[in-house]
Design an enzyme around this catalytic site. Sequence first.
Site, mmCIF file in Angstrom:
data_model
loop_
_atom_site.group_PDB
_atom_site.id
_atom_site.type_symbol
_atom_site.label_atom_id
_atom_site.label_comp_id
_atom_site.label_asym_id
_atom_site.label_seq_id
_atom_site.Cartn_x
_atom_site.Cartn_y
_atom_site.Cartn_z
ATOM 1 N N ASP A 1 -2.718 -6.755 5.198
ATOM 2 C CA ASP A 1 -2.408 -5.863 4.010
ATOM 3 C C ASP A 1 -1.118 -6.059 3.157
ATOM 4 O OD1 ASP A 1 -1.578 -3.311 2.811
ATOM 5 O OD2 ASP A 1 -3.068 -2.050 4.346
ATOM 6 N N THR B 1 -4.387 0.462 -1.094
ATOM 7 C CA THR B 1 -5.198 -0.090 0.177
ATOM 8 C C THR B 1 -6.627 0.508 0.023
ATOM 9 O OG1 THR B 1 -3.090 -0.167 1.355
ATOM 10 C CG2 THR B 1 -5.168 -0.047 2.524
ATOM 11 N N ASP C 1 2.386 -5.205 4.879
ATOM 12 C CA ASP C 1 2.826 -4.083 4.019
ATOM 13 C C ASP C 1 3.550 -2.944 4.550
ATOM 14 O OD1 ASP C 1 1.416 -2.192 1.962
ATOM 15 O OD2 ASP C 1 1.255 -0.981 3.593
ATOM 16 N N HIS D 1 -3.358 -6.004 -1.984
ATOM 17 C CA HIS D 1 -2.651 -5.936 -3.101
ATOM 18 C C HIS D 1 -1.258 -6.522 -2.756
ATOM 19 C CE1 HIS D 1 -0.555 -3.020 -0.644
ATOM 20 N NE2 HIS D 1 -1.828 -2.365 -0.510
HETATM 21 ZN ZN LIG Z 1 0.987 -0.003 1.363
#
Ligand SMILES: [Zn+2]
Length: 480
Positions: free
Chosen positions: A36, A72, A191, A239
Site C-alpha cells: 500500500d 486505497t 502507507d 497510489h
Molecule cells: Zn493511505
Amino acid sequence: MTSKRLWVSFVLAAVTLSITFSLQPDQQKVLLVSFDGFRWDYLYRVPTPHFHHVMKYGVHVKQVTNIFLTKTYPNHYTLVTGLFAENHGIVANDMFDPILNKSFSLGHMDIYDSEFWEEATPIWITNQRAGHTSGAAMWPGTDVKIHNSFPTHYLPYNESVSFEERVAKIIEWFTSKEPINLGLLYWEEPDDTAHDLGPDSPLMGPVISDVDRKLGYLIQMLKKAKLWDVLNLIITSDHGMTQCSEERIIELDQYLDKDNYVLVDQSPVAAILPKEGKFDEVYEALAHAHPNLTVYRREEIPERWHYRDNSRIQPIIAVADEGWYILRNKSDDFMLGNHGYDNELAEMHPIFLAHGPSFRENFTKEAMNSTDLYPLLCHLLNVTAMPHNGSLRSVQDLLSAAAPRAGPYGPYTQSPPLLQGRVPPGENEQEASYAYFLGVSLGSIIVIVFFIIFIKHLIRSQIPVLPDFQAEISQPLLQA
Ligand SMILES: [Zn+2]
Ligand SMILES: *[C@@H]1O[C@H](CO)[C@@H](O)[C@H](O)[C@H]1NC(C)=O
Ligand SMILES: *[C@@H]1O[C@H](CO)[C@@H](O)[C@H](O)[C@H]1NC(C)=O
Ligand SMILES: *[C@@H]1O[C@H](CO)[C@@H](O)[C@H](O)[C@H]1NC(C)=O
Ligand SMILES: *[C@@H]1O[C@H](CO)[C@@H](O)[C@H](O)[C@H]1NC(C)=O
Ligand SMILES: *[C@@H]1O[C@H](CO)[C@@H](O)[C@H](O)[C@H]1NC(C)=O
Ligand SMILES: *[C@@H]1O[C@H](CO)[C@@H](O)[C@H](O)[C@H]1NC(C)=O
Ligand SMILES: *[C@@H]1O[C@H](CO)[C@@H](O)[C@H](O)[C@H]1NC(C)=O
Ligand SMILES: *[C@@H]1O[C@H](CO)[C@@H](O)[C@H](O)[C@H]1NC(C)=O
C-alpha cells in the site's frame, strides 16, 4: 495413387494447424501483490535490492497512471476489475449512497455491505466461475461477500497478522492438492508510516528498506516451494503519497455553515452533500473560498477523471491542490502524508513490476494505465474478461509471448480469452479479436495455398518415395 497423396497432404495440413494452435500458454499461476502507498520513486530512495532483482529478471513500468481518486479502496478495486471508480462503484474510502440510503466507511471498517461492491465483478470471482480457485491474504474487498461469493480461500481482514503469516497462507494455497492459480497478497506499508511521518521524512528510508526485505522473504519462500520459476509475480500498489503541512490547511468551517451540508468524505477531496434547498448557498460559499481548492458541481467534474456518473459521487466535490489538506476545523485529525489528489500528479503514482514465465526479462516500459492490469490478469489466467476500461494491447509488450517469436499469426494467437466472447469485450479487445481473426484467416489462406502448390508439385514431379518426402517437410514445421 493421387488419393493417397491427397490423404498425406491432409494429414500434413492437420499437423500444421494443430501445432499452430498448441502455441497457447500452459495454465498460468499468478500472484498479485500490493504494498500500500508504494510511490513509484521509492525504488530509488534507498537501496532496494529485491525490487531491483525483480526488475532485472522481469519487467518494470516507470509511470503507472492510477484512477481518481487516488485512495486505497477505489484503486484496489480498479486493479481487480479494470474499471474506473464511477463504473465499479467504490468511489471513495468513505461513501454515502443516496439510493440505498447507506454509508460505507473505511475509517470505521464499515465496508462489508455487499451492495457497495456489486456494481462490478472482481477477478477472483470470474476466475472461480471459470472453474479455477483463488486465494487472498488481506487484499481489500476479498473478505466481503460479492455476488454471493468469497475467494476460494481467504483471510478475514486483520492488520495484526504478520507479512510472514500471510505469505505462509499464500504458499500453502499454491501448493495444496487443489492448488490456486490466482493469489492476492496485501501489506499495509509503506502507507501507514508515511501518513504519520510524511513521505519526505528521513525515517521513511528504513520503512522502504523493510518492505524490500519483506519482498526478499516472499521470493525466498517462493523459491523454497519451487514456485519462483513457474509463477507470474506482479508487484504493484494503489497510489503514492505527498507531503502535507499544517501551513497548508483549508478549514471548511471558515466558509460554510455546518447546518447546511453533510461532509461525506474529507481530504483531499471533500465530498459534500448539501441539505435540501441549500445547494446554491453551499456552492457559492465555497466556489471561490480558497485559491488551493477547486470546487465542482458533479456534472462539471473533469471528463478525464471518469468520476461523475455514479450516485455515490456527491453533488459537490472540492479538490485540494497537491499537499493541501481539507479539515472542518483544526480539531479534526491531520496527517503529515496523504494521497487522493489528482491522478495526473506523479507523486500519486504507484510502482509496477512483474516476473515470471509469461513476462519478458530486463524490460522497462515507460507508462501504463492501472486499468490495463485487469485484462492482463484475465489473459494470464485464461478467463474471459468482464467489460472494463483497460486495454490488453497497451501492455502486451510486457509479455514474453509478445516478442517477435510469437508465431506467424501475430501475438493474438496466444490470447485464448479473446476467442471466447461469452461477455461483450471491451472496445480494445474488439480490435484485438478482429486482428486475431484476420490473422487466422490469412494464415489459413497461406496454408491452403501452400498445399495446393505442394500437391501440384507432387503430381508434376511424381516423386516416388513418399515417406522420405514427408519426413523432410514435417520436421521444420514441427520446430516452427
Ligand atoms: Zn493511505
Ligand atoms: C483456456 O480455457 C479454455 C476454456 O475456457 C480451454 O479450452 C483451454 O484449454 C484453456 N487453455 C489453457 C492453456 O489452459
Ligand atoms: C435513511 O436511513 C436513516 C437511518 O440510517 C433513516 O433515519 C432515514 O429515515 C432513511 N431515509 C429514507 C429516505 O429512507
Ligand atoms: C488478529 O491477529 C492477531 C495476530 O495474529 C490475533 O492475536 C488476533 O486475535 C486477531 N484478531 C482477530 C479479531 O481475529
Ligand atoms: C496554491 O495557490 C497559489 C495561489 O493561486 C498558487 O500559487 C500555488 O501554486 C498553489 N499551490 C499548489 C500546490 O498548487
Ligand atoms: C470542529 O468541528 C467539529 C465537527 O464539526 C465540531 O464538533 C467542533 O466543535 C469544531 N471545533 C471548533 C473549535 O469549532
Ligand atoms: C538490461 O538491459 C540494459 C539496457 O536496457 C542493459 O544495459 C543491461 O546490460 C541488461 N542487463 C541484463 C542482466 O541483461
Ligand atoms: C491511458 O488511457 C488513455 C485513455 O484511454 C489513453 O489515451 C492513454 O494512451 C493510455 N496510456 C497508456 C500509457 O497506455
Ligand atoms: C468503462 O467501462 C464500462 C464497462 O464497459 C463502460 O460502461 C464505460 O462507458 C467505460 N468508460 C469509458 C470512459 O470508456
